[in-house]
Scaffold this motif. Structure first.
Motif, PDB file in Angstrom:
ATOM      1  N   UNK A 330      -5.003  14.916 -18.735  1.00 42.63           N
ATOM      2  CA  UNK A 330      -4.246  15.077 -17.492  1.00 42.63           C
ATOM      3  C   UNK A 330      -2.781  14.712 -17.708  1.00 42.63           C
ATOM      4  N   UNK A 331      -1.907  15.418 -17.031  1.00 35.65           N
ATOM      5  CA  UNK A 331      -0.518  14.992 -16.867  1.00 35.65           C
ATOM      6  C   UNK A 331      -0.264  14.974 -15.371  1.00 35.65           C
ATOM      7  N   UNK A 332      -0.132  13.785 -14.809  1.00 34.11           N
ATOM      8  CA  UNK A 332      -0.152  13.617 -13.363  1.00 34.11           C
ATOM      9  C   UNK A 332       1.010  12.748 -12.899  1.00 34.11           C
ATOM     10  N   UNK A 333       1.347  12.909 -11.629  1.00 33.98           N
ATOM     11  CA  UNK A 333       2.366  12.065 -10.998  1.00 33.98           C
ATOM     12  C   UNK A 333       1.670  10.901 -10.309  1.00 33.98           C
ATOM     13  N   UNK A 334       2.152   9.706 -10.559  1.00 35.35           N
ATOM     14  CA  UNK A 334       1.570   8.537  -9.895  1.00 35.35           C
ATOM     15  C   UNK A 334       2.605   7.421  -9.858  1.00 35.35           C
ATOM     16  N   UNK A 335       2.294   6.368  -9.134  1.00 37.41           N
ATOM     17  CA  UNK A 335       3.178   5.200  -9.137  1.00 37.41           C
ATOM     18  C   UNK A 335       2.757   4.248 -10.242  1.00 37.41           C
ATOM     19  N   UNK A 336       3.594   3.241 -10.481  1.00 31.04           N
ATOM     20  CA  UNK A 336       3.330   2.315 -11.578  1.00 31.04           C
ATOM     21  C   UNK A 336       2.028   1.552 -11.364  1.00 31.04           C
ATOM     22  N   UNK A 337       1.727   1.202 -10.112  1.00 29.66           N
ATOM     23  CA  UNK A 337       0.504   0.450  -9.841  1.00 29.66           C
ATOM     24  C   UNK A 337      -0.734   1.268 -10.196  1.00 29.66           C
ATOM     25  N   UNK A 338      -0.708   2.550  -9.876  1.00 25.34           N
ATOM     26  CA  UNK A 338      -1.842   3.418 -10.215  1.00 25.34           C
ATOM     27  C   UNK A 338      -1.952   3.597 -11.720  1.00 25.34           C
ATOM     28  N   UNK A 339      -0.812   3.769 -12.391  1.00 27.15           N
ATOM     29  CA  UNK A 339      -0.834   3.887 -13.848  1.00 27.15           C
ATOM     30  C   UNK A 339      -1.423   2.620 -14.475  1.00 27.15           C
ATOM     31  N   UNK A 340      -1.054   1.463 -13.946  1.00 21.16           N
ATOM     32  CA  UNK A 340      -1.602   0.197 -14.446  1.00 21.16           C
ATOM     33  C   UNK A 340      -3.119   0.152 -14.232  1.00 21.16           C
ATOM     34  N   UNK A 341      -3.563   0.617 -13.063  1.00 21.16           N
ATOM     35  CA  UNK A 341      -4.993   0.603 -12.757  1.00 21.16           C
ATOM     36  C   UNK A 341      -5.762   1.551 -13.667  1.00 21.16           C
TER      37      UNK A 341
END
Length: 402
Positions: A330-341
């Motif tokens: 996947x190449x997706x847009x997310x916020x830093x908190x979601x990326x950390x999760x």
């Protein structure tokens, strides 16, 4: 032990019990599924016949090329293989997956010689015009099963007009490993050979992440991992991403932006080759056409059957930002908190012996396009991270070993 580390025989010796009938199979008649989460359902996949072939290619030292700022050329090399084969097969439905710095595709025996010629010409083109080394191979599906792996395919409908192939079973990973080991390799075509790359372009500008960052993810089951544990981990990762606005789609709903001159115009000129024997004329032609396209899209001017707004919406709908080829990509847009999760869940899965993974964070995505007709809705758009994306995620995956 990871598939890439296994030493396998170069020639097929047997037909595995999971093989499909060698007659009556046609990829294009497979019914597509429409919810991406269904890619985790084994029932959507069917075996690819033993007498079919896997075409595989990748850019050698793509990491070095990306470090030198050449991510556009790297993406273009991988997409060129897909465009060349599709055009050689006159646009017939083709099971393929874009890998960022390469591509894999699956073909029946009747197309073997045609695909071999298209890939060989692409190797020469990438060397001569993009200054990169593309290695290519044709791996028999029978060899996949003889080595104890499988190759199963499904079709995911990204939109009403475009379906992408999804793969499981370890077959593509086996083909990648054997290609890198030099097995089944295809020689380059003679100097000056050019594949038909009609429709291939890269005119859209990099797309900044509206949510803060663009995350490229590769998550692959560890050999011998419990299937249900793998499914649960991947479902958790998908759930985290799908909680983001628009399911983490990295392209804005109105479509990616164009500029003039487009950042990829010089690469496009190399794709087209000299015009009337002149590269200068070709560069001028590409600039002029890009300028006309920019004006049309900027003004939203409808010309005959072509609507810029509709085309851009189709770009978004048709984008391949999520796929499955022996694992989640996947190449997706997310916020830093979601990326950390996401990374935390991947780390847990790795510690539990379920998944190995690679991730890469960047602030934008890039799109490489295959559009044979601007008025038809069945154009393809390959999404990658703008600063290494899948290639750098794959480097972390490879370093994980296992």
């Amino acid at each position: 032990m990871a598939i890439a580390q296994l030493h396998q025989p170069d020639e097929p010796s047997a037909t595995g019990s999971g093989s499909a009938s060698e007659t009556g199979f046609a990829y294009e008649v497979l019914k597509p599924f429409t919810s991406f989460a269904d890619v985790l359902e084994p029932s959507v996949f069917v075996p690819v016949p033993d007498d079919w072939w896997i075409g595989h290619c990748d850019v050698i030292d793509s990491t070095g090329a990306i470090a030198a700022g050449r991510y556009r050329e790297v993406n273009m090399a991988g997409a060129a293989a897909i465009a060349a084969v599709r055009n050689a097969l006159h646009g017939r439905a083709l099971a393929f997956v874009f890998g960022g710095d390469g591509a894999s595709l699956v073909l029946p025996p009747s197309d073997r010689s045609t695909v071999e010629a298209a890939l060989a010409a692409t190797v020469t083109f990438v060397r001569d015009e993009l200054g990169l080394t593309l290695r290519a191979a044709l791996v028999p599906v029978r060899a996949v099963r003889a080595a104890g792996h499988d190759l199963r395919v499904a079709r995911y409908a990204a939109s009403e007009s475009v379906a992408y192939a999804m793969f499981e079973g370890g077959g593509l990973a086996f083909a990648d490993a054997r290609t890198k080991a030099g097995a089944y390799g295809l020689p380059a075509a003679p100097a000056g050979a050019r594949p038909d790359l009609t429709g291939l372009s890269c005119r859209f500008e990099p797309v900044p992440a509206a949510t803060g960052l663009v995350l490229s993810v590769l998550a692959v089951p560890l050999t011998g991992a419990d299937r249900m544990a793998v499914r649960a981990a991947l479902a958790d990762i998908l759930g985290l991403i799908e909680a983001m606005p628009r399911l983490g789609h990295p392209l804005p709903a109105a479509g990616p932006a164009l500029d003039w001159p487009p950042s990829g115009w010089e690469i496009e000129a190399r794709l087209r080759g000299p015009l009337l024997g002149s590269r200068v004329l070709r560069r001028l032609q590409v600039l002029i056409r890009a300028g006309v396209s920019f004006a049309i899209f900027r003004s939203r001017l409808t010309l005959g059957r072509f609507s810029p707004g509709r085309y851009l919406r189709e770009v978004v709908a048709n984008a391949d930002f999520r796929k499955f080829d022996d694992g989640l990509r996947m190449t997706v847009a997310c916020d830093a908190a979601t990326a950390d999760a996401v990374e935390a869940r991947l780390q847990t899965a790795r510690a539990d012996g379920v998944l190995r993974y690679g991730v890469h964070r960047q602030n934008a995505a890039v799109v490489t396009c295959i559009t044979l007709s601007a008025v038809a809705a069945d154009h393809f758009h390959f999404v990658d991270g703008a600063a290494g994306g899948y290639t750098l995620a794959a480097r972390q995956l490879k370093a994980d070993g296992a």
